[in-house]
Design an enzyme around this catalytic site. Structure first.
Site, PDB file in Angstrom:
ATOM      1  CG  ASP A   1      -2.089   0.898   1.149  1.00 35.30           C
ATOM      2  OD1 ASP A   1      -2.147   1.695   0.204  1.00 35.30           O
ATOM      3  OD2 ASP A   1      -2.978   0.816   2.016  1.00 35.30           O
ATOM      4  CG  ASP A   2       0.089   4.855  -0.039  1.00 42.22           C
ATOM      5  OD1 ASP A   2      -0.708   4.592  -0.945  1.00 42.22           O
ATOM      6  OD2 ASP A   2      -0.165   5.655   0.885  1.00 42.22           O
TER       7      ASP A   2
ATOM      8  CB  CYS B   1      -5.748   3.266  -2.030  1.00 40.52           C
ATOM      9  SG  CYS B   1      -4.346   3.903  -1.090  1.00 40.52           S
TER      10      CYS B   1
ATOM     11  CG  ASP C   1      -2.182   0.850  -3.343  1.00 43.23           C
ATOM     12  OD1 ASP C   1      -1.049   1.310  -3.150  1.00 43.23           O
ATOM     13  OD2 ASP C   1      -3.104   0.937  -2.495  1.00 43.23           O
ATOM     14  CG  ASN C   2      -0.957   4.599  -4.541  1.00 41.48           C
ATOM     15  OD1 ASN C   2      -2.085   4.223  -4.207  1.00 41.48           O
ATOM     16  ND2 ASN C   2      -0.096   5.079  -3.652  1.00 41.48           N
TER      17      ASN C   2
END
Length: 534
Positions: free
Chosen positions: A38-39, A74, A309-310
């Site tokens: 995540d991130d 997200c 996700d990014n």
């Protein structure tokens, strides 16, 4: 003599049965494990802390050096992974229920056709999910945590957004609350243990798909106790776009205060260290998973994907910390894959996106991709190293800005429309931070073309060969014909669906440009990137 023959016969039969069982095991479809962080950025050293992951996945397989997300946030990005579609086709535009994040509309229209749903219903896979699903999952207005999306045999989903302690999981639709005891509650470790349990007790007669979505390295950046003192001498990278004014960029970037205050720099350095600390538990999880797969004899028949996700930024163009922006640091992610037929220690420079994950995994499972409506492409030919693969040269990136109708109470002078503002009134998002880009990578061009849906119809263009850190917006100096072709290509991609998203790009031999089809840009505002009513 008869007695001896009778005793030999069952033994012979046992060997036959064992042989048949072993043959069936060998012939079984490959398993797939997808680890989603995540991130986690690719541009600012995001993979550096993951020594074990690099050794067990990257060095044993392939690393994609040009992997992108179609939206640097997200929920839209995760929706793209699950559906294989660009945001304009799955209609998840931000992290809110109103933006279709885990809304009833999403549940009704998109969830039944995600790739895990197809794997389970059409390909005979047992499926396992553990971790963060979508940011608004569990919202009472959308079914609460009793909602279990179609396609999952085993469901252990986090309610709402990333946390490390004091959270609720949906365990196959039933609430399980966790507190703040490290040994039983630290979420990354809980996900690891659930995953190991699944591998222990799953059926041995069906292939399996596992998706493990960690909270790390998302805020609130709570490291495991044993890692809280790691990386004490590490600070955010001071590359050429760190703590500088974003001249010639969209107003949201220009409003950032330059130079940043010492307190802002101290804050982002601290965040950078803590992000790395949280990833050390992910690294431990990967090691445990690989060892368990190897112990059970499954590793050689299992594809393992690792991605995020990014991306993320820490001080680039004087924006303290966040994602959402159109630049490389926010849209580029790690993507590592190991598995059957993948040669070790490879780096692939082809332009890939997370909309490709669903088609790839369905292709691995033997599903006919023509039966889907996915926008992405299967990476399987690239993973296998097939010769003469025809590949894309561009992908679409699109984002709809978030903003409130009222002014931010900490920054009233900025007026309505801004959000995610820091105490010194540097804001990370706004209602008209709404843009779409064509990210092009071909033999001769490494280019990004972006248009904003605002009153200016602001345009940003970057030649990343000459300007990898995107310091200079060349929209006013680039050849006008290229500008027109990129504008037309952007309009085409914004309205694409399925196979039309995979047509030749501007610099491909098969590209056809008809300027008569272009909309007039003489004072005519562009259409909105997304519809607001979902």
């Amino acid at each position: 003599m008869g007695g001896a023959a009778a005793s030999v016969r069952p033994l012979w039969l046992l060997w036959v049965l064992l042989g048949l069982s072993a043959g069936a095991h060998r012939a079984r479809k490959p398993n797939v494990v997808l680890i989603l962080t995540d991130d986690q950025d690719a541009c600012l050293g995001g993979m550096t802390p993951l020594k074990k992951t690099n050794a067990l996945i990257a060095e044993m397989g392939i690393s994609f050096s040009s992997a992108y997300v179609p939206s640097a946030l997200c929920c839209p990005s995760r929706a793209s992974i699950l559906t294989g579609k660009y945001p304009h086709n799955h209609h998840v535009v931000n992290n809110t229920l109103e933006g279709n994040c885990s809304s009833k509309s999403w549940q009704k229209i998109q969830e039944p056709y995600t790739f895990p749903a197809i794997l389970k219903s059409m390909c005979g896979y047992q499926t396992f999910f553990a971790g963060k699903y979508l940011n608004e999952y569990g919202a009472e207005d959308a079914g609460g945590i009793g909602h279990v999306p179609p396609g999952w045999s085993f469901w252990y989903a986090l309610e709402k957004n990333s946390k490390y302690y004091n959270y609720t999981l949906s365990v196959n639709g039933k609430a399980r609350k966790h507190g703040e005891n490290y040994s039983v509650d630290y979420l990354t470790d809980v996900l690891a243990n659930m995953s190991l349990d699944f591998l222990e007790y799953k059926s041995n007669f069906e292939p399996f798909f596992m998706m493990i979505a960690t909270p790390a390295p998302h805020s609130p950046w709570v490291a495991a106790p044993q890692y809280k003192k790691s990386f004490q001498n590490v600070s955010a990278p001071r590359n050429s776009n760190f703590n500088i004014h974003g001249k010639d960029k969209h107003w949201l970037i220009r409003q950032a205060k330059t130079p940043m205050t010492n307190s802002s720099i101290q804050f982002l350095d601290d965040a950078f260290r803590k992000r790395w600390q949280t990833l050390l538990s992910v690294d431990d999880m990967i090691e445990k998973l690989v060892k368990r797969l190897e112990f059970h004899g499954e590793l050689d028949n299992t594809y393992i994907f690792y991605t995020s996700d990014n991306g993320f930024h820490t001080g680039q163009f004087s924006l303290p910390i966040d994602k959402r922006q159109l630049y490389e640091f926010d849209i580029k992610v790690p993507l590592l894959v190991r598995g059957p037929g993948i040669k070790p220690n490879q780096t692939n420079k082809m332009l890939v996106a997370n909309i490709d994950l669903g088609p790839t995994i369905l292709d691995i499972a033997g599903y006919d991709l023509n039966k889907t409506q996915m926008d992405g492409m299967s990476l399987l030919p690239l993973l296998r190293g097939d010769a003469n693969v025809t590949w894309r040269s561009d992908v679409l990136v699109e984002y709809q800005g978030e903003g409130h109708n009222s002014s931010d109470p900490t920054c009233p002078a900025l007026g309505p429309g801004v959000t995610h503002c820091f105490p010194d009134c540097v804001c990370e998002d706004a209602y008209n931070n709404t843009y779409a880009c064509v990210r092009t990578l071909s033999a001769l061009w490494d280019l990004q073309y972006c248009e904003f849906d605002d009153r200016e119809v602001f345009v940003e263009v970057y030649n990343l060969t000459a300007d990898p850190h995107q310091l200079n917006n060349i929209a006013k100096t680039i050849d006008q014909e290229i500008l027109e072709k990129m504008n037309y290509r952007l309009m085409m991609l914004q309205s694409c669906s399925g196979s039309t998203c995979r047509t030749p790009g501007v610099f491909d031999p098969g590209y056809r440009f008809n300027p008569h089809l272009m909309f007039s840009n003489h004072g005519t505002p562009p259409r909105r990137l997304f519809t607001r009513s979902l």
